[in-house]
Design an enzyme around this catalytic site. Sequence first.
Site, PDB file in Angstrom:
ATOM      1  N   HIS A 258       7.738  10.317   1.289  1.00  0.00           N
ATOM      2  CA  HIS A 258       8.941   9.609   0.821  1.00  0.00           C
ATOM      3  C   HIS A 258       8.640   8.539  -0.222  1.00  0.00           C
ATOM      4  CE1 HIS A 258       7.581   6.415   3.441  1.00  0.00           C
ATOM      5  NE2 HIS A 258       8.516   5.642   2.935  1.00  0.00           N
TER       6      HIS A 258
ATOM      7  N   HIS B 137       9.915   4.608  -4.283  1.00  0.00           N
ATOM      8  CA  HIS B 137      10.340   4.804  -2.893  1.00  0.00           C
ATOM      9  C   HIS B 137      11.627   5.620  -2.888  1.00  0.00           C
ATOM     10  CE1 HIS B 137      11.689   3.825   1.160  1.00  0.00           C
ATOM     11  NE2 HIS B 137      10.454   3.414   1.413  1.00  0.00           N
TER      12      HIS B 137
END
Length: 163
Positions: free
Chosen positions: A69, A84
């Site tokens: 992620h 992110h």
Amino acid sequence: MFGKLKNLFSQPGITIASPVSGTVVPLAEVPDPTFAQGILGPGAAVQPSEGRIVAPANGTVDMMFDTGHAVSMTTSEGAELLIHVGIDTVSLKGQHYTAKCKSGDTVRKGDTLIEFDIDAIRKAGYEVVTPVIVCNPDAFASVKTEDAGSVQAGDDLLTLEKK
């Protein structure tokens, strides 16, 4: 001669490209106080329109998170970046993410770093807004964000002014 003289007085900035196509969002509007308040550093965010993160500059992958992620990298010009994908998406434990690189890899601008399924992440109840953070802002005189609006992966997103 004039070109050499001009170069003495102009300090060109370091350009960081958008790692994903979508819409630029001011960091202050990201629905997570850690990003919105700039606790991790200054930057911008992109609301993705496609599920692919590319390298925003030439550099080295410092850490590809096991969950896929997020990725951190250091550009060849010394900027330490965190990309992110989504908010609280670490909770997905890697579901809907595919890492396309690993820690220690050398990457070129535009190389695919992460692929992700936007619809599945949203369906699971998570935001996919993607902060792009400069984690070593003290190394630069300023960090400027491009205006909000539509952006393609590879378009300018941030400009870092050298000290």
